[in-house]
Write a protein that holds these residues in place. Structure first.
Motif, mmCIF file in Angstrom:
data_model
loop_
_atom_site.group_PDB
_atom_site.id
_atom_site.type_symbol
_atom_site.label_atom_id
_atom_site.label_comp_id
_atom_site.label_asym_id
_atom_site.label_seq_id
_atom_site.Cartn_x
_atom_site.Cartn_y
_atom_site.Cartn_z
ATOM 1 N N LYS A 30 55.162 -21.071 30.288
ATOM 2 C CA LYS A 30 55.437 -21.925 29.134
ATOM 3 C C LYS A 30 54.239 -22.834 28.900
ATOM 4 O O LYS A 30 53.810 -23.564 29.800
ATOM 5 C CB LYS A 30 56.690 -22.769 29.372
ATOM 6 N N VAL A 31 53.708 -22.791 27.707
ATOM 7 C CA VAL A 31 52.534 -23.583 27.365
ATOM 8 C C VAL A 31 52.852 -25.076 27.400
ATOM 9 O O VAL A 31 52.013 -25.885 27.808
ATOM 10 C CB VAL A 31 52.007 -23.169 25.970
ATOM 11 N N GLU A 32 54.063 -25.437 27.019
ATOM 12 C CA GLU A 32 54.435 -26.848 26.955
ATOM 13 C C GLU A 32 54.318 -27.542 28.308
ATOM 14 O O GLU A 32 53.946 -28.718 28.382
ATOM 15 C CB GLU A 32 55.873 -27.006 26.438
ATOM 16 N N THR A 33 54.630 -26.828 29.369
ATOM 17 C CA THR A 33 54.565 -27.418 30.709
ATOM 18 C C THR A 33 53.139 -27.828 31.051
ATOM 19 O O THR A 33 52.899 -28.929 31.551
ATOM 20 C CB THR A 33 55.093 -26.425 31.759
ATOM 21 N N GLY A 34 52.179 -26.954 30.779
ATOM 22 C CA GLY A 34 50.777 -27.273 31.048
ATOM 23 C C GLY A 34 50.253 -28.411 30.198
ATOM 24 O O GLY A 34 49.481 -29.246 30.669
ATOM 25 N N VAL A 35 50.681 -28.453 28.935
ATOM 26 C CA VAL A 35 50.240 -29.535 28.047
ATOM 27 C C VAL A 35 50.800 -30.872 28.525
ATOM 28 O O VAL A 35 50.073 -31.878 28.582
ATOM 29 C CB VAL A 35 50.652 -29.253 26.587
ATOM 30 N N ILE A 36 52.061 -30.907 28.882
ATOM 31 C CA ILE A 36 52.674 -32.156 29.357
ATOM 32 C C ILE A 36 51.998 -32.623 30.645
ATOM 33 O O ILE A 36 51.662 -33.798 30.790
ATOM 34 C CB ILE A 36 54.192 -31.974 29.552
ATOM 35 N N LEU A 37 51.796 -31.709 31.579
ATOM 36 C CA LEU A 37 51.114 -32.073 32.823
ATOM 37 C C LEU A 37 49.690 -32.547 32.558
ATOM 38 O O LEU A 37 49.208 -33.485 33.203
ATOM 39 C CB LEU A 37 51.106 -30.895 33.795
ATOM 40 N N GLY A 38 49.003 -31.913 31.626
ATOM 41 C CA GLY A 38 47.635 -32.311 31.287
ATOM 42 C C GLY A 38 47.564 -33.698 30.680
ATOM 43 O O GLY A 38 46.685 -34.494 31.020
ATOM 44 N N VAL A 39 48.489 -34.017 29.782
ATOM 45 C CA VAL A 39 48.501 -35.338 29.152
ATOM 46 C C VAL A 39 48.835 -36.420 30.178
ATOM 47 O O VAL A 39 48.182 -37.473 30.224
ATOM 48 C CB VAL A 39 49.494 -35.367 27.967
ATOM 49 N N VAL A 40 49.818 -36.157 31.021
ATOM 50 C CA VAL A 40 50.185 -37.140 32.054
ATOM 51 C C VAL A 40 49.029 -37.351 33.025
ATOM 52 O O VAL A 40 48.708 -38.491 33.396
ATOM 53 C CB VAL A 40 51.471 -36.692 32.794
ATOM 54 N N THR A 41 48.371 -36.284 33.435
ATOM 55 C CA THR A 41 47.242 -36.399 34.358
ATOM 56 C C THR A 41 46.086 -37.145 33.713
ATOM 57 O O THR A 41 45.424 -37.964 34.368
ATOM 58 C CB THR A 41 46.781 -35.004 34.815
ATOM 59 N N THR A 42 45.823 -36.905 32.425
ATOM 60 C CA THR A 42 44.762 -37.618 31.720
ATOM 61 C C THR A 42 45.064 -39.113 31.658
ATOM 62 O O THR A 42 44.166 -39.943 31.851
ATOM 63 C CB THR A 42 44.598 -37.060 30.296
ATOM 64 N N ILE A 43 46.305 -39.468 31.413
ATOM 65 C CA ILE A 43 46.685 -40.881 31.382
ATOM 66 C C ILE A 43 46.477 -41.517 32.752
ATOM 67 O O ILE A 43 45.929 -42.618 32.863
ATOM 68 C CB ILE A 43 48.142 -41.043 30.903
ATOM 69 N N LEU A 44 46.876 -40.808 33.810
ATOM 70 C CA LEU A 44 46.669 -41.337 35.162
ATOM 71 C C LEU A 44 45.180 -41.472 35.485
ATOM 72 O O LEU A 44 44.761 -42.451 36.113
ATOM 73 C CB LEU A 44 47.351 -40.440 36.192
ATOM 74 N N LEU A 45 44.373 -40.506 35.059
ATOM 75 C CA LEU A 45 42.932 -40.579 35.301
ATOM 76 C C LEU A 45 42.280 -41.711 34.518
ATOM 77 O O LEU A 45 41.232 -42.223 34.916
ATOM 78 C CB LEU A 45 42.259 -39.252 34.939
ATOM 79 N N SER A 46 42.873 -42.115 33.425
ATOM 80 C CA SER A 46 42.344 -43.234 32.644
ATOM 81 C C SER A 46 42.766 -44.577 33.220
ATOM 82 O O SER A 46 42.060 -45.567 33.065
ATOM 83 C CB SER A 46 42.828 -43.139 31.196
ATOM 84 N N ILE A 47 43.907 -44.618 33.889
ATOM 85 C CA ILE A 47 44.424 -45.867 34.446
ATOM 86 C C ILE A 47 43.783 -46.190 35.796
ATOM 87 O O ILE A 47 43.518 -47.358 36.091
ATOM 88 C CB ILE A 47 45.962 -45.797 34.579
ATOM 89 N N ILE A 48 43.509 -45.189 36.591
ATOM 90 C CA ILE A 48 42.997 -45.407 37.956
ATOM 91 C C ILE A 48 41.710 -46.240 37.979
ATOM 92 O O ILE A 48 41.612 -47.170 38.782
ATOM 93 C CB ILE A 48 42.832 -44.068 38.695
ATOM 94 N N PRO A 49 40.696 -45.986 37.145
ATOM 95 C CA PRO A 49 39.495 -46.839 37.193
ATOM 96 C C PRO A 49 39.767 -48.300 36.818
ATOM 97 O O PRO A 49 39.064 -49.200 37.276
ATOM 98 C CB PRO A 49 38.551 -46.208 36.170
ATOM 99 N N ALA A 50 40.774 -48.556 36.001
ATOM 100 C CA ALA A 50 41.105 -49.930 35.644
ATOM 101 C C ALA A 50 41.743 -50.668 36.812
ATOM 102 O O ALA A 50 41.627 -51.893 36.917
ATOM 103 C CB ALA A 50 42.043 -49.946 34.442
#
Length: 63
Positions: A30-50
């Motif tokens: 399911k493509v939706e699963t990868g997109v959701i995981l990708g968006v969540v991971t991107t948000i986490l990667l943006s928060i960690i340096p802060a």
């Protein structure tokens, strides 16, 4: 622009991981699963340096 490329590559890698793991488990892809995981991971990667401090700890040679 860096957030766009981070999102692009993270979603792409999550799609690959979702496909490989799904194939190994015999699940439907399911493509939706990868997109959701990708968006969540991107948000986490943006928060960690802060969260991480910018200043050195002052503990030189504390190994």
């Amino acid at each position: 622009m860096r957030y766009f490329w981070t999102l692009f590559w993270t979603v792409l890698l999550m799609e690959m991981i979702t496909y490989v793991v799904g194939s190994m488990l015999g699940a439907e892809f399911k493509v939706e699963t990868g997109v959701i995981l990708g968006v969540v991971t991107t948000i986490l990667l943006s928060i960690i340096p802060a969260i991480l401090p910018d200043t050195p700890s002052g503990h030189d040679g504390a190994h």
